[in-house]
Design a protein around this motif. Sequence first.
Motif, PDB file in Angstrom:
ATOM      1  N   PHE A  37       0.849  -1.189   0.000  1.00  0.00           N
ATOM      2  CA  PHE A  37       0.000   0.000   0.000  1.00  0.00           C
ATOM      3  C   PHE A  37       0.890   1.245   0.000  1.00  0.00           C
ATOM      4  CE2 PHE A  37      -2.466  -3.256   2.300  1.00  0.00           C
ATOM      5  CZ  PHE A  37      -3.507  -3.383   1.403  1.00  0.00           C
ATOM      6  N   LEU A  38       0.542   2.222  -0.833  1.00  0.00           N
ATOM      7  CA  LEU A  38       1.326   3.445  -0.920  1.00  0.00           C
ATOM      8  C   LEU A  38       1.092   4.307   0.318  1.00  0.00           C
ATOM      9  CD1 LEU A  38       0.667   4.490  -4.613  1.00  0.00           C
ATOM     10  CD2 LEU A  38       2.575   3.172  -3.697  1.00  0.00           C
ATOM     11  N   CYS A  39       2.174   4.726   0.974  1.00  0.00           N
ATOM     12  CA  CYS A  39       2.040   5.591   2.144  1.00  0.00           C
ATOM     13  C   CYS A  39       1.493   6.965   1.774  1.00  0.00           C
ATOM     14  CB  CYS A  39       3.375   5.714   2.878  1.00  0.00           C
ATOM     15  SG  CYS A  39       3.772   4.246   3.841  1.00  0.00           S
TER      16      CYS A  39
ATOM     17  N   LEU B 280       3.467  -5.179  12.750  1.00  0.00           N
ATOM     18  CA  LEU B 280       2.344  -5.045  11.828  1.00  0.00           C
ATOM     19  C   LEU B 280       2.742  -4.210  10.618  1.00  0.00           C
ATOM     20  CD1 LEU B 280      -0.539  -4.268  14.342  1.00  0.00           C
ATOM     21  CD2 LEU B 280      -0.197  -6.381  13.076  1.00  0.00           C
ATOM     22  N   TYR B 281       2.374  -4.660   9.430  1.00  0.00           N
ATOM     23  CA  TYR B 281       2.641  -3.909   8.201  1.00  0.00           C
ATOM     24  C   TYR B 281       1.534  -2.887   7.979  1.00  0.00           C
ATOM     25  CZ  TYR B 281       2.627  -2.751   3.279  1.00  0.00           C
ATOM     26  OH  TYR B 281       2.584  -2.061   2.099  1.00  0.00           O
ATOM     27  N   HIS B 282       1.903  -1.634   7.622  1.00  0.00           N
ATOM     28  CA  HIS B 282       0.929  -0.576   7.381  1.00  0.00           C
ATOM     29  C   HIS B 282       0.948  -0.132   5.914  1.00  0.00           C
ATOM     30  CE1 HIS B 282      -1.779   2.664   8.316  1.00  0.00           C
ATOM     31  NE2 HIS B 282      -0.920   3.569   7.911  1.00  0.00           N
ATOM     32  N   CYS B 283       2.100   0.316   5.424  1.00  0.00           N
ATOM     33  CA  CYS B 283       2.217   0.792   4.047  1.00  0.00           C
ATOM     34  C   CYS B 283       3.701   0.824   3.678  1.00  0.00           C
ATOM     35  CB  CYS B 283       1.576   2.167   3.880  1.00  0.00           C
ATOM     36  SG  CYS B 283       2.321   3.467   4.890  1.00  0.00           S
ATOM     37  N   THR B 284       4.014   1.282   2.467  1.00  0.00           N
ATOM     38  CA  THR B 284       5.399   1.287   1.985  1.00  0.00           C
ATOM     39  C   THR B 284       5.768   2.644   1.399  1.00  0.00           C
ATOM     40  OG1 THR B 284       5.185  -1.054   1.440  1.00  0.00           O
ATOM     41  CG2 THR B 284       7.041   0.090   0.461  1.00  0.00           C
ATOM     42  N   VAL B 285       6.995   3.101   1.704  1.00  0.00           N
ATOM     43  CA  VAL B 285       7.535   4.333   1.119  1.00  0.00           C
ATOM     44  C   VAL B 285       8.641   3.972   0.135  1.00  0.00           C
ATOM     45  CG1 VAL B 285       6.990   5.768   3.123  1.00  0.00           C
ATOM     46  CG2 VAL B 285       9.211   4.689   2.990  1.00  0.00           C
TER      47      VAL B 285
END
Length: 176
Positions: A82-84, A164-169
């Motif tokens: 997911f895009l931050c 926990l994974y949230h998003c990626t930069v």
Amino acid sequence: MIGSLQRLVESFDRFSETATRFGAQRIGRRSALSALGTAIAGGAILPMLPFDRSGGAAQAASTRDAGDETCEYWRYCALDGFLCTCCGGSLASCPPGSEASKVTWVGTCQSPADNKAYLISYNDCCGQVSCGNCLCNYNLKERPGYRMGVHNDINWCMANSRGLYHCTVAAVIGTG
């Protein structure tokens, strides 16, 4: 009705007592403690293992969300997640309440503006549940997952205290 319920409870009590006595006669304290210690140690190691975020579905770059044009941005040529930028962060910084992963994967992407290749560091932002916005799975020139540092289907939050994974930069760290 109450009598049958009471007989059922008494039967369960007798069964539990018999099973407990049987176990106590057959299994020593040391072996029981050993099995318990093994289960606890194994349970402590399990969250540290990397896991596949791809969901088991091999998705080509063309199967991204058709309405999400932000996945086409050149920096995202090796991004899977997911895009931050859609989750409260920016291209190179995590959203508030999350922290950058201590480990990362890298990719080399070519900018159409200057036609140069740039080394991109993809950092997962950790500590919150997945944001669920702007999923991109762009696997341009992806190689098999036997080299962890170049594989994007791994939860890189495994080294953080809040895994926990949230998003990626996608941060530019150099030119190629």
